[in-house]
Write a protein that holds these residues in place. Structure first.
Motif, short mmCIF file in Angstrom:
data_model
loop_
_atom_site.label_atom_id
_atom_site.label_comp_id
_atom_site.label_asym_id
_atom_site.label_seq_id
_atom_site.Cartn_x
_atom_site.Cartn_y
_atom_site.Cartn_z
N UNK A 107 0.80 -1.22 0.00
CA UNK A 107 0.00 0.00 0.00
C UNK A 107 0.82 1.26 0.00
N UNK A 108 0.14 2.39 0.18
CA UNK A 108 0.80 3.70 0.23
C UNK A 108 0.01 4.60 1.17
N UNK A 109 0.70 5.62 1.66
CA UNK A 109 0.08 6.53 2.61
C UNK A 109 0.85 6.52 3.92
N UNK A 110 0.24 6.98 5.02
CA UNK A 110 0.93 6.98 6.30
C UNK A 110 1.33 5.57 6.72
N UNK A 123 -4.14 -1.35 3.55
CA UNK A 123 -3.39 -0.84 2.41
C UNK A 123 -4.23 0.06 1.51
N UNK A 124 -5.54 0.09 1.72
CA UNK A 124 -6.39 1.01 0.96
C UNK A 124 -6.07 2.46 1.29
N UNK A 125 -5.49 2.70 2.49
CA UNK A 125 -5.22 4.09 2.88
C UNK A 125 -3.89 4.26 3.61
N UNK A 126 -3.07 3.21 3.69
CA UNK A 126 -1.82 3.31 4.45
C UNK A 126 -0.73 2.44 3.82
#
Length: 254
Positions: free
Chosen positions: A20-23, A47-50
């Motif tokens: 994933x990507x994000x914080x 992983x949808x938001x982090x």
């Protein structure tokens, strides 16, 4: 896409996976120490938001070295791994079961790395109720049974041997988490403690001890809360993963 990396942490390598990507969200698993593949659907949903990190502790699974008996050693190795991965910090740390003890010590020793904490039915810190003899025998017998089961072979034999090592040092780990928490405190970040709603039968004193420690953990932060996964046993990541995902969302939101 899952990225797998071997990270040199000084004398040996630790196997980590990034999704994933994000914080950054770091998942620390149970007593066997195998974090890769042991969180059910949780990593993919996060992983949808982090950016989600899972890893095998030293001496476990695909990681090199030997199993550390000290929580401080485990926490410091995790920090070296995260530095080696060059991930964005501070991160949200999620500790399940024994991983909750490792996460507490990490947060106490390295507070600047921590943006939030989620504890998933964490092992209680401190001294459990009952006599010292009974406690010692309980852990020793449990470790012996695991080694005996592992000796029969099978797909889970290695994980059982690794868990036996953890159980052998469990009383020291619980005491270390308690003393570290009291000496250094935890950073004033959002905290969520997820308690299993379906408990196995246990003496009332043990249940009270576990409940009190969960409340004490949440009470370490003005933004701390205890959540109950009503439909889950200790296997919260498999039986009620959405509770973990929502807790991480809340903590990231502050």
């Amino acid at each position: 896409m899952v990225i797998e990396k071997m990270v040199d942490v000084g004398g040996h390598e630790i196997c980590a996976q990034i999704l994933g990507s994000g914080p950054t969200v770091v998942l620390d698993g149970g007593g066997a120490g195998q974090g890769l593949g042991t969180w059910g659907p949780v990593p993919e949903r996060l992983a949808d938001f982090a950016t989600v990190v899972t890893y095998d502790r030293a001496g476990v699974g695909r990681s090199g070295g030997t199993q550390a008996r000290s929580l401080a050693e485990q926490a410091d190795a995790l920090r070296r791994m995260l530095r080696g991965l060059e991930l964005r910090l501070p991160a949200v740390f999620v500790g399940w079961s024994y991983g909750g003890l490792v996460t507490q010590v990490y947060a106490a020793r390295h507070p600047d790395d921590v943006a939030g904490l989620v504890f998933v039915d964490p092992t209680a810190a401190g001294t459990p109720p009952g006599s010292a003899l009974v406690r010692s025998l309980s852990f020793d017998v449990a470790a012996w049974l695991l080694r005996a089961r592992a000796a029969l072979g099978g797909r889970k034999s290695r994980a059982l041997r690794e868990l036996a090592v953890t159980l052998g040092g469990m009383q020291d780990a619980m005491a270390e988490a308690k003393s570290t928490r009291e000496e250094y405190g935890l950073p004033p970040v959002p905290i969520r403690v997820i308690a299993a709603g379906k408990r196995p039968r246990m003496p009332r004193a043990q249940l009270d001890h576990l409940t009190a420690d969960h409340e004490a953990l949440a009470g370490r932060s003005p933004q701390g809360r205890v959540l109950v996964a009503e439909h889950a046993s200790h296997q919260v990541p498999y039986e009620q993963p959405e509770t973990i995902v929502e807790a991480v969302r809340e903590v990231l939101a502050g």
